[in-house]
Design an enzyme around this catalytic site. Structure first.
Site, PDB file in Angstrom:
ATOM      1  N   SER A  50      -6.503  -9.693  -0.069  1.00 22.29           N
ATOM      2  CA  SER A  50      -7.322  -9.050   0.957  1.00 22.29           C
ATOM      3  C   SER A  50      -8.178  -7.948   0.350  1.00 22.29           C
ATOM      4  O   SER A  50      -9.358  -7.819   0.674  1.00 22.29           O
ATOM      5  CB  SER A  50      -6.423  -8.462   2.053  1.00 22.29           C
ATOM      6  OG  SER A  50      -5.694  -9.479   2.697  1.00 22.29           O
ATOM      7  N   GLU A  51      -7.574  -7.135  -0.517  1.00 24.95           N
ATOM      8  CA  GLU A  51      -8.322  -6.110  -1.238  1.00 24.95           C
ATOM      9  C   GLU A  51      -7.782  -5.921  -2.648  1.00 24.95           C
ATOM     10  O   GLU A  51      -6.581  -6.119  -2.897  1.00 24.95           O
ATOM     11  CB  GLU A  51      -8.290  -4.751  -0.512  1.00 24.95           C
ATOM     12  CG  GLU A  51      -9.205  -4.639   0.666  1.00 24.95           C
ATOM     13  CD  GLU A  51      -8.487  -4.828   1.990  1.00 24.95           C
ATOM     14  OE1 GLU A  51      -9.147  -4.725   3.037  1.00 24.95           O
ATOM     15  OE2 GLU A  51      -7.266  -5.081   1.972  1.00 24.95           O
ATOM     16  N   THR A  52      -8.689  -5.536  -3.531  1.00 24.68           N
ATOM     17  CA  THR A  52      -8.385  -5.131  -4.898  1.00 24.68           C
ATOM     18  C   THR A  52      -9.081  -3.801  -5.116  1.00 24.68           C
ATOM     19  O   THR A  52     -10.226  -3.624  -4.705  1.00 24.68           O
ATOM     20  CB  THR A  52      -8.900  -6.170  -5.908  1.00 24.68           C
ATOM     21  OG1 THR A  52      -8.246  -7.421  -5.661  1.00 24.68           O
ATOM     22  CG2 THR A  52      -8.638  -5.739  -7.333  1.00 24.68           C
TER      23      THR A  52
END
Length: 289
Positions: A50-52
């Site tokens: 979903s996020e990095t």
């Protein structure tokens, strides 16, 4: 320009859970200085989480570190689970905040405070950023939400803007079971980030059920979402529809069991809405980039 790859510390953490594999995973590149925008975006697409996030030296003298947050589809100015996970990664790397007891993160929406909860636990809380847009959604937006969620008008109690950076719309349904039953039309949802909430009966493990739909970001449904829960808490606590402290559950449709702890503190140094969650360490290593 030197294009020679270098070894960079990287970790993967599970956020909003004390049990591995039950929350929202986050990849963090701890020493990201020197990476280009294209490299950051490429790594975020490659992880497909979903996020990095990428930790960098701050540009604001009041901040402890700066973070850039990427989804597979692009960069975000703010997100909740990357805030908690990035802060834990920064602390685990041995860094010490300028002010005892609080870490100040610099990101696209400005400065965000993060504090430890319950002494030595791995639970962190961030101060909810101010809403950039609030109030009832426009009739045409409500109509699109109904189409996207495949719901009739009488199935929806409220649709409000609760935008704290990512552009969230908050949708309140009659109960948690209705939230869990949703099967959205993601094509009809294009252009919107939609968060849905419904209450569980009193006395359960959690007070409300939450789902987050973000098809434009390359992740149709987000497992557990701090920024959305921050906006929901500001809206629903602020209007007296939820108590000053409650727990949200999120992620059931994706096989997760996330727990988001929302609290409104009325006065003092910590006044405001805080969103807390446990952060669990899963993977540590190096990235050659």
């Amino acid at each position: 320009m030197n294009n020679t790859p270098r070894e960079r510390r990287t970790v993967v953490l599970d956020v909003f859970t004390a049990e591995p594999l039950k929350g929202n995973p986050l990849a963090v590149v701890v020493d990201a200085d020197g990476l280009s925008d294209a490299q950051m975006a490429a790594y975020a697409r490659w992880t497909n989480l979903s996020e990095t996030t990428f930790l960098l030296p701050p540009t604001d003298p009041d901040a402890d570190y700066r973070v850039r947050i990427f989804t597979p589809g692009g960069e975000l100015p703010f997100a909740g689970h990357p805030t908690l996970g990035s802060c834990q990664a920064w602390l685990d790397a041995g860094d010490v905040p300028r002010q005892a007891g609080v870490v100040v993160q610099e990101c696209g929406v400005g400065l965000v405070r993060v504090r430890q909860v319950d002494g030595g636990s791995n639970r962190l809380a961030f101060a909810a950023p101010p809403l950039q847009r609030s109030g009832p959604a426009e009739p045409e937006v409500v109509a699109q939400v109904l189409r996207a969620l495949r719901l009739s008008a009488d199935a929806v109690l409220q649709v409000e803007w609760i935008d704290n950076g990512p552009g969230w719309l908050g949708v309140r349904l009659h109960d948690a079971a209705a939230v869990r039953a949703l099967v959205p039309d993601y094509t009809a949802m294009r252009g919107l980030n939609v968060g849905v909430v419904g209450a569980w009966p009193a006395g359960g493990a959690v007070d409300v059920e939450v789902r987050a739909f973000v098809p434009d970001l390359g992740v149709p449904e987000d497992p557990v979402t701090g920024s959305l829960n921050a906006g929901l808490a500001q809206w629903l606590i602020g209007t007296g529809q939820l108590p000053a402290r409650y727990v949200a559950g999120q992620g059931h449709a994706l096989g997760r069991d996330g727990r988001v702890h929302a609290e409104h503190i009325a006065e003092g140094d910590w006044a405001g809405v805080w969103i807390a969650g446990d952060v669990t360490r899963c993977i540590a290593g190096t990235l050659r980039l």
